[in-house]
Structures are given as structure tokens and as C-alpha cells.
Design an enzyme around this catalytic site. Structure first.
Site, PDB file in Angstrom:
ATOM      1  N   ASP A   1      -8.638   4.019  13.375  1.00 54.69           N
ATOM      2  CA  ASP A   1      -9.317   2.755  13.647  1.00 54.69           C
ATOM      3  C   ASP A   1      -8.285   1.899  14.378  1.00 54.69           C
ATOM      4  OD1 ASP A   1     -10.272   0.153  13.570  1.00 54.69           O
ATOM      5  OD2 ASP A   1     -10.948   0.252  11.503  1.00 54.69           O
TER       6      ASP A   1
ATOM      7  N   TYR B   1      -4.406   9.865  -1.082  1.00 52.26           N
ATOM      8  CA  TYR B   1      -3.034  10.034  -0.605  1.00 52.26           C
ATOM      9  C   TYR B   1      -1.983  10.274  -1.688  1.00 52.26           C
ATOM     10  CZ  TYR B   1      -4.865   8.195   3.809  1.00 52.26           C
ATOM     11  OH  TYR B   1      -5.588   8.008   4.955  1.00 52.26           O
TER      12      TYR B   1
ATOM     13  N   GLU C   1       0.827  -1.198   0.000  1.00 54.01           N
ATOM     14  CA  GLU C   1       0.000   0.000   0.000  1.00 54.01           C
ATOM     15  C   GLU C   1       0.868   1.257   0.000  1.00 54.01           C
ATOM     16  OE1 GLU C   1      -3.723   1.794   2.559  1.00 54.01           O
ATOM     17  OE2 GLU C   1      -1.940   1.104   3.643  1.00 54.01           O
TER      18      GLU C   1
ATOM     19  N   CYS D   1      -6.531   9.907   6.628  1.00 52.36           N
ATOM     20  CA  CYS D   1      -6.487   9.664   8.076  1.00 52.36           C
ATOM     21  C   CYS D   1      -5.067   9.932   8.588  1.00 52.36           C
ATOM     22  CB  CYS D   1      -6.921   8.246   8.394  1.00 52.36           C
ATOM     23  SG  CYS D   1      -8.632   7.893   7.953  1.00 52.36           S
TER      24      CYS D   1
ATOM     25  N   ARG E   1      -5.207  11.884  12.097  1.00 48.42           N
ATOM     26  CA  ARG E   1      -6.366  12.599  12.642  1.00 48.42           C
ATOM     27  C   ARG E   1      -7.442  11.646  13.143  1.00 48.42           C
ATOM     28  NH1 ARG E   1     -10.880  12.010   9.682  1.00 48.42           N
ATOM     29  NH2 ARG E   1     -10.516  11.222   7.574  1.00 48.42           N
TER      30      ARG E   1
ATOM     31  N   TRP F   1      -8.656  -1.478  -0.001  1.00 51.57           N
ATOM     32  CA  TRP F   1      -9.320  -0.266  -0.475  1.00 51.57           C
ATOM     33  C   TRP F   1     -10.586  -0.567  -1.278  1.00 51.57           C
ATOM     34  CZ3 TRP F   1      -8.838   4.812   0.503  1.00 51.57           C
ATOM     35  CH2 TRP F   1      -7.700   5.239   1.207  1.00 51.57           C
TER      36      TRP F   1
END
Length: 298
Positions: free
Chosen positions: A203, A127, A63, A179, A200, A85
């Protein structure tokens, strides 16, 4: 010396026992705390790949390598058997077409049908787009990663060595706003590269473990490209949460005792930050507990 994984386990217990229970965007509900910090020393070659459950570290590294390409379509990920994803474009496809397609069939079509992938595999300017092709108000694209590597080499005492993905103008067209959104770097006088990652939204059961691995892999690559040694990874979480359908899994993980962290290393010196492949990474001594399954909240 206390095992560094206990930092994560203590945070898991804190959220589980004292988190503020509330509704969230997904409708699943969370227990959440605000503000946390973990520190991992990478200088001896160890990597914070959690041992109290199996973490599929190659998926996390793949990733990160995909992010570095600047890509925003899931087709290359699926061709590498990375499926983390798929949930967001699959949900969009089902919502817009009304077709109750299975995830397996959807992913198969993405892999085999380029036109279908172009239409339905796109995540928007997530991203990689922001890291490598941030679009400025003047219409120019900015390669934050390329600029970072250059600064690490030429001006390592700079306090401006960072990149981030929170492009306000493009948040609305992203499948998921970033995130892990800010990575800042610091070089010590003896040549160690430190990283502070601000996340920010976290999970804690599913996402955090992957973020630790991805950030570590990136830190190793950047250090090699700049002729530095890995130092400390400092992880900072904003909204740190457990989904309400992850509570039993969290308790299961907390009942396990961590083992030694494995070691991660690069097997060759890549020509550039764009030249790394999954085969360049080796992890030694990873002997985790069994995997713990949990559903992703979309």
C-alpha cells in the site's frame, strides 16, 4: 546529490500515472505496477522517514517492537495507543456478531476487558508468531530472530541470514498474510550491516512509509546486537499499488518538496534483541510537511 526521498516520489508518480487499474481483494480497486526497488543509505545515521508528509515514526517502531515479542493480540498495541491493526479484528467482530460497534468502543473494550481481548483481539499467527515461534513439521518452535542474531555474531559472511513470515500451513488463520515477508541481511568486510526487505504487497501511500521506518529500526537493533554499523536498506516491492481512494492524496504529496531526512539513533545498548523499548529510540531533525489522511482498505 538528488534527495533519496525522490525515489519514493518517482515510484508514487509511476503508479499514479501508469499503474494497471484493476479490482482487488478489498473491493476498493487499485492502480498497480509489479516490481520496484528503493535504496537508502543508513550509514551516516539518517533514516528514511518521509518528509513530504508526517510519518508517525514512534507508531512504526512500537509495531516493530511488538513483532519482536512474538505477540499476535492487539491489546498491547492499543495500550501503547497504536491503532493500525484494529480494522481487521473490528471487521471480524461486526461480521460475526452483527453489532455495529464503533471503533472507539471496540478498542476500549479490548484495552479494558482481557477476556474480550482474548476472544476478539487476536489476529492469528501473524508476523511475530512466525518470526519468533515458527512451528515446524516436527512440532518444534523456531526463533528466526534469535537464530539471525547468533549468525550475525558468529558467521557474518553467511548467505543464509534471513527470516520470513510466509508460513503456508498457517496463512488461512491469519487476519492478514504477511506483506513485508522476507528480510535478508548481509555484512560487508568493513562491518556494515545491510538489509534487503522484500514486500509482496505494498500500500504505497499508507503502508510503505511505516515499513521503511520499521525496517530501519530493526536494522539498528540488529547491528547493535552484533557489534556492526548500519549500512544500506534495500527495499523491494512486488505488487506496488495505490488504492483508488488514495489518488488525490498521492497527487497532494507529489506537489511537496522533500526536506532533509532526520537521524535515528539508539540511546543505550540493550542487553538483548528482546530488551529494546520505545524510549531507546531518538529521532533528530524531523521537520515534515503536514500529515495526509487516507482510509485503510480492509
Amino acid at each position: 546529490m538528488r534527495h533519496p526521498e525522490h525515489q519514493y516520489l518517482d515510484l508514487l508518480a509511476q503508479v499514479l500515472d501508469h499503474g494497471d487499474e484493476r479490482l482487488d481483494r478489498t473491493g476498493v480497486g487499485t492502480r498497480s505496477i509489479f516490481g520496484a526497488m528503493l535504496r537508502f543509505d543508513l550509514s551516516d545515521g539518517s533514516a528514511p522517514i518521509l518528509t513530504t508528509k508526517r510519518v508517525y515514526w514512534k507508531t512504526a517502531v512500537r509495531e516493530m517492537l511488538w513483532f519482536l515479542t512474538g505477540g499476535t493480540n492487539i491489546q498491547p498495541l492499543l495500550r501503547e495507543n497504536v491503532r493500525i491493526w484494529s480494522d481487521w479484528p473490528l471487521a471480524a467482530y461486526r461480521r460475526e456478531t452483527g453489532e455495529a460497534i464503533s471503533q472507539e468502543k471496540f478498542e476500549k473494550r479490548i484495552v479494558e476487558d482481557d477476556a474480550f481481548a482474548t476472544r476478539w483481539g487476536e489476529l492469528g499467527p501473524v508476523y511475530g508468531k512466525q518470526w519468533r515461534r515458527w512451528l515446524g513439521a516436527d512440532g518444534r518452535e523456531h526463533d528466526q530472530i534469535g537464530d539471525l542474531v547468533q549468525t550475525l555474531r558468529e558467521n557474518p559472511t553467511s548467505r543464509r541470514m534471513l527470516f520470513h513470515g510466509w508460513n503456508v500451513a498457517e496463512l488461512g488463520t491469519m487476519a492478514l498474510p504477511p506483506c513485508h515477508m522476507v528480510y535478508q541481511y548481509h555484512v560487508t568486510s568493513d562491518g556494515r550491516l545491510n538489509c534487503l526487505l522484500f514486500q509482496r504487497s505494498v500500500d504505497l501511500l499508507l503502508g510503505a512509509a511505516f515499513n521503511f521506518v520499521g525496517a530501519t529500526a530493526l536494522q539498528l537493533m540488529l547491528a547493535q546486537q552484533a557489534g556492526l554499523r548500519p549500512g544500506e536498506l534495500v527495499w523491494v516491492g512486488g505488487d506496488v499499488h495505490l488504492y483508488l481512494n488514495h489518488l488525490d492524496q498521492a497527487r497532494e504529496q507529489l506537489a511537496r518538496e522533500p526536506g532533509p531526512f532526520p537521524r535515528m539513533k539508539l540511546l543505550r545498548h540493550a542487553a538483548s534483541i528482546d530488551d529494546y523499548r520505545i524510549k531507546d529510540f531518538e529521532v533528530e531533525g524531523y521537520a515534515p510537511h503536514a500529515a495526509i489522511k487516507a482510509d485503510v482498505a480492509v
